[in-house]
Each structure stands twice: as C-alpha cells, then as structure tokens.
Design an enzyme around this catalytic site. Sequence first.
Site, mmCIF file in Angstrom:
data_model
loop_
_atom_site.group_PDB
_atom_site.id
_atom_site.type_symbol
_atom_site.label_atom_id
_atom_site.label_comp_id
_atom_site.label_asym_id
_atom_site.label_seq_id
_atom_site.Cartn_x
_atom_site.Cartn_y
_atom_site.Cartn_z
ATOM 1 C CG ASP A 173 37.130 38.249 41.020
ATOM 2 O OD1 ASP A 173 36.013 38.800 41.087
ATOM 3 O OD2 ASP A 173 37.327 37.071 41.384
ATOM 4 C CD GLU A 310 39.885 31.648 39.884
ATOM 5 O OE1 GLU A 310 38.654 31.826 39.941
ATOM 6 O OE2 GLU A 310 40.469 30.721 40.507
#
Length: 407
Positions: A173, A310
């Site tokens: 990520d 997130e």
Amino acid sequence: MGLGLTIVDSLDTLWIMGLKDEFRIARNWVADNLTFARDADLQLFEVVIRELGGLLSAYHLSGDQVFLTKAIQLGNALLPCLKLENGIPCTRINLRHGFPTFGSISTAEVGSIEMELRELSRSSNIAVFEKVAQDITSHLHRMRKLDSLVPAYINPNGNFMRTASITVGPSADSYYEYLLKQWIQTGKKHDWLRNDYLKAVDGIKKHLLRFSPRSGLAYVGSYSDWYSRHFRTVMEHLACFFPGTLALGVLHGLDPSHLNLAENLTKTCYKMYEKSEVRLAPEAVSFGTQSYHQDFQFILAVAQNVLRPETVESLFYMYLATQDEKYRQWGWQIFKAFEKHSRVEGGYAGISNVLAKTPSHIDKMESFFLAETLKYLYLLFSDSQDVLSIRHFVFNTEAHLLPIHDS
C-alpha cells in the site's frame, strides 16, 4: 517496542488538538526517559514511520530541539540497518547491539521509509540518511514491474518475488502512497517520482479496479501472483488509503479525472462501515461477481475492526478536494460508532466481530488510532482548513507531518 511508542506516536496529535499540558508531559518524558537501547529485534519500517516520523513532526510543529536531538540519536542507531544489501535495507534491527537482520521484506517496508530519512537529513544536515533514501527509491524505480504495479515482497537479492500478490493493500500500500508524497516533499522537482505514481494509477485502473455488478460499487482487488494473475475480489480496508492519495494528487495539480475515481472508492469504503452491524468496517470484504450477488459480503475470518485510519484519512482529503459536507457527515457517523462500541475505560479497543449485535473487545489499542484515526477525524471537522496547510506539510504514512521543501 519499548520505545514509548504510544507517547511518541501521539505527540503531534496532542499539539494539533491544542492539548498543551498533555503535550508538555509527553515532551518531558521524551527528554528524560526515551532511549534507543532496546535489546530486541524491532521492525525497521515501524520504527521509522512511527518513532522517527513522530519525533520529526513534533520538532517541526513545536520547534523544540529535544525532539530533533532524539531523532538524530535514533537515526544513528538505525545506520547498521541502512547499509543496503542489493539495494534494500534490513527488515529488523537490535538497537542496543546494532545487529541488523536482512532477508525477504515487503515492498511497502522498503518503499515507505524514504520521507522520514530525507527529512532527518534536511533537519540535521547529516547527509547519509537522504543518500540512503535516494538509493532505495532509485533501486525501486529501476526494478521491472507489471504496468508499474509491484509484487508485495522483495527477496534478499533485491528482486521482486513474483509469487507474491499484486495489490494496493497489505505489504504494498504505502509504496504507491510514497511515490506521490516524495514528489510533493521534494518540491515537485523529481518528475520521475510523479511519473511512476501516475503510471501506477493507470496500472491499478487497468488490472485491479472492478465494479460490483449489482450496484456498480468501485473496488480494488488483487492478483494472487505475477504469473497466474488470478484476480481476487477481496478488498482490504488497508486499500482505503488509495482514494485519499488520489485526492491529494489532484489537490497538487495532477489529473483531475482521478477525483471521480476517488469519490467512487471512498463511497465503497464508507459502505463497509455502513453495512456492518456496529457501523464499523471489518479488515476486508469480498465482492460479488454476478448481478444477483450482493455488492459485497463480510468474511467472518477477518470481521474484526482494529481502529484503522484509512477510510477517515480519505474522507479528510476528499473534503479538502471537494468541500462536500457528506464526507464530514460520514466521518461523524464513524466517530459515533467508535464512541459507542470501542470506547473503554482508559482508551479505545478494537472489535472482534463487527457482525455481532453485542461485540466483544480486542484487548489492544494500536498507537495508529491516536496518531492517525483521531487526527484525521479532528482535521476533517476543523473549522479552519488552514490549521495544517497541505501547501506546507505532507503527512507520512503514520499521519506525521513533514515539511515540503523547495528541492
């Protein structure tokens, strides 16, 4: 870790929220008690993004030299880990003895320490840290990729493990995040960083972006490996950083069409919260492949919520980019769910099963809840969007603020 991690990770959150008494107590603990002589193997990535990032952010917000002094001490303790073998750093290090451990390492770990090392050099005038950052970034730039997408792991020879998954979720990520953020951090002078990021976005759209047949919800899945490219319809919560990164790029002048994709993915990430029993998202969901399937289903094995940041990170950036109040409304619903289901005496706890009507708690509060989740929520609701201007600061992957330089 034995490094006062929760304290250090929370310093800039305390400062931003105006909790100056608590900040002073934490500052004094850092000055009097923080040492880097832990006789244990520590993960380089976590030490850099949380501890080093936290110290540098606190230094730039407060101007207090004690934080820079501690950051330099930590950087020097990490140097054995930064003697690159085949272009990559070590995975773990014993800070007391200076013993590094080299081996296979996730791409996110390799690609997400450069901003902190670069800033340590800029703040201290010690050049070695930025040189290491540049060497790692250049090595990653040269490596062969699949339409700018990277496998999630790198082997000890410094090459991608093609049996590893290709994903924007776990273990990959923040590699993509740091392509953009390093370009911003260095004054947008390194065009190859910007280009690598833009090509990666195109690769994600080509290979990993899908839409649920039932309602057209956008999501990013993964390939099981480089060779078979078997597509997995699972989207992890960790991938919900991606719409925020897209929005940040638009805020810094990149392709405005990215904002439409960011809006669609943010909607999907919020749906993960909205559809659960307790209005908190699980670690991952599985998307349907036929019109008669539900858009997504929860997976019992990963139905826990560990207070991850997130989605609220993306809500923060989406609000900055659009000024659409729905992102604040969604953030408020998430905050209320945390208050209702995760608040416990002495802090907040994860939820073991978001599908249970009366869920049990996980006896743990990750420091990222204080460093990231609460910080992004606070900034999302802030009446002054100039509290921390994105023209002057860029957040590392632990939501620690690092200054943007002219070069």
